[in-house]
Design a protein around this motif. Structure first.
Motif, PDB file in Angstrom:
ATOM      1  N   TRP A   1       1.343   8.218   4.295  1.00 44.10           N
ATOM      2  CA  TRP A   1       0.921   6.967   3.765  1.00 44.10           C
ATOM      3  C   TRP A   1       0.257   6.622   5.335  1.00 44.10           C
ATOM      4  O   TRP A   1      -0.778   5.935   5.236  1.00 44.10           O
TER       5      TRP A   1
ATOM      6  N   THR B   1      -3.079   8.125   5.502  1.00 42.13           N
ATOM      7  CA  THR B   1      -3.997   7.789   4.611  1.00 42.13           C
ATOM      8  C   THR B   1      -4.622   6.306   4.901  1.00 42.13           C
ATOM      9  O   THR B   1      -5.747   6.231   4.878  1.00 42.13           O
ATOM     10  N   LEU B   2      -3.544   5.624   5.305  1.00 42.27           N
ATOM     11  CA  LEU B   2      -3.980   4.063   5.736  1.00 42.27           C
ATOM     12  C   LEU B   2      -5.025   4.252   6.825  1.00 42.27           C
ATOM     13  O   LEU B   2      -5.810   3.291   7.171  1.00 42.27           O
TER      14      LEU B   2
ATOM     15  N   THR C   1       5.711  10.268   2.281  1.00 37.21           N
ATOM     16  CA  THR C   1       4.331  10.682   1.833  1.00 37.21           C
ATOM     17  C   THR C   1       3.426  10.397   3.140  1.00 37.21           C
ATOM     18  O   THR C   1       4.041   9.643   4.188  1.00 37.21           O
TER      19      THR C   1
ATOM     20  N   ARG D   1      -8.438   5.391   6.264  1.00 38.07           N
ATOM     21  CA  ARG D   1      -9.321   4.423   5.380  1.00 38.07           C
ATOM     22  C   ARG D   1      -9.852   3.223   6.274  1.00 38.07           C
ATOM     23  O   ARG D   1     -10.675   2.922   6.345  1.00 38.07           O
TER      24      ARG D   1
ATOM     25  N   ASP E   1       2.354   1.475  -3.485  1.00 40.90           N
ATOM     26  CA  ASP E   1       1.561   1.885  -4.521  1.00 40.90           C
ATOM     27  C   ASP E   1       0.910   3.401  -4.461  1.00 40.90           C
ATOM     28  O   ASP E   1       0.796   4.070  -5.167  1.00 40.90           O
ATOM     29  N   GLU E   2       0.781   4.057  -2.899  1.00 40.73           N
ATOM     30  CA  GLU E   2       0.422   5.139  -2.825  1.00 40.73           C
ATOM     31  C   GLU E   2       1.607   6.107  -3.219  1.00 40.73           C
ATOM     32  O   GLU E   2       1.200   7.394  -3.848  1.00 40.73           O
TER      33      GLU E   2
ATOM     34  N   LYS F   1       1.197   6.486  -7.060  1.00 43.40           N
ATOM     35  CA  LYS F   1       0.088   7.251  -7.351  1.00 43.40           C
ATOM     36  C   LYS F   1       0.471   8.713  -7.141  1.00 43.40           C
ATOM     37  O   LYS F   1       0.008   9.765  -7.975  1.00 43.40           O
ATOM     38  N   GLN F   2       1.214   9.171  -6.200  1.00 41.60           N
ATOM     39  CA  GLN F   2       1.876  10.466  -6.094  1.00 41.60           C
ATOM     40  C   GLN F   2       2.823  10.875  -6.856  1.00 41.60           C
ATOM     41  O   GLN F   2       3.328  12.064  -6.822  1.00 41.60           O
TER      42      GLN F   2
ATOM     43  N   ALA G   1       0.785  -1.393  -0.050  1.00 39.56           N
ATOM     44  CA  ALA G   1      -0.085  -0.057   0.204  1.00 39.56           C
ATOM     45  C   ALA G   1       0.817   1.391  -0.045  1.00 39.56           C
ATOM     46  O   ALA G   1       0.646   2.117  -0.654  1.00 39.56           O
ATOM     47  N   VAL G   2       1.925   1.184   0.648  1.00 36.35           N
ATOM     48  CA  VAL G   2       3.022   2.479   0.796  1.00 36.35           C
ATOM     49  C   VAL G   2       3.472   2.450  -0.615  1.00 36.35           C
ATOM     50  O   VAL G   2       3.478   3.676  -0.992  1.00 36.35           O
TER      51      VAL G   2
END
Length: 243
Positions: A96, A99-100, A94, A103, A77-78, A81-82, A74-75
């Protein structure tokens, strides 16, 4: 020879961009290798922690998270994405964690959200009014006694690991659903408290200047008591704010 010149010409912009950006794209394999090294070095973990970490609990939390394959994915991929996947340091810089956490918190089962609120209710007695701002209610877990701090961090870890496997926060309730749940909370308040007690609960939130010291936190405590006694369907709607 011509092929070599052409190839070099094509690669030159990439080489220059890599130099200017501080490195080329970090592969997932390189990222995981770097994390393996970081989790074995307390000093490296400590650099990830913002703010005080009196007993090293936050460092241990980061270590547990960065050992989790889903969190690593997830980190990474994030960061992709950025568009900041040029180095492991930049990827870890980031947002992360939040964000996680956000979510995952919204996706936690109701029973876990209730458990978190019970912990919050116990902490409210020791907070000052500045911490009980209705618009941005936050608890600095680093200021809590060790046992309470670790319970909160366990909740955070569960939320972040869940957030790593979720696509997005749960769908927010509609305004109509939220209003119905608020009406139910008001009804529960009328059932639990006298009119005088209700005025004491509402005043710090509606007229902060007229509130006694510690009034805001006391109001939150009473509201949480009523919320935790609601029908679960109304709780689920109102606890959508846990993000």
């Amino acid at each position: 020879m011509k092929l070599n010149i052409t190839t070099t010409t094509m690669l030159w912009p990439l080489i220059v961009s890599c130099l200017l950006l501080g490195g080329c794209i970090t592969s997932r394999e390189e990222f995981n290798k770097d994390l393996d090294a970081i989790v074995e070095k307390p000093a490296s973990l400590h650099q990830l922690v913002t703010g005080p970490d009196p007993d090293g609990d936050m460092s241990r939390l980061y270590r547990d998270l960065l050992l989790d394959d889903a969190v690593r994915k997830a980190v990474y991929d994030e960061a992709v994405k950025q568009g900041v996947n040029w180095s492991t340091d930049r990827m870890l810089a980031t947002n992360w964690y939040n964000t996680l956490h956000s979510r995952g918190l919204s996706n936690l089962p109701l029973a876990q959200k209730q458990a978190i609120l019970r912990e919050v209710s116990g902490v409210l007695k020791r907070l000052d009014d500045n911490s009980c701002n209705p618009r941005s209610f936050k608890i600095d877990v680093t200021t809590l006694p060790p046992a309470e701090r670790r319970r909160f961090l366990d909740f955070f870890e569960s939320a972040i690991k869940l957030g790593a496997t979720c696509e997005a926060p749960i769908k927010e309730p509609s305004k109509a659903e939220m209003m119905v749940a608020i009406v139910a909370l008001i009804a529960k308040g009328k059932e639990k408290y006298s009119d005088h007690e209700l005025v004491e609960i509402i005043t710090p939130l509606s007229e902060p200047k007229d509130a006694v010291k510690g009034g805001k936190c006391k109001s939150f405590e009473k509201i949480l008591e009523a919320l935790l006694e609601l029908d679960p369907k109304y709780q689920q709607t109102l606890l959508g704010f846990m993000k």
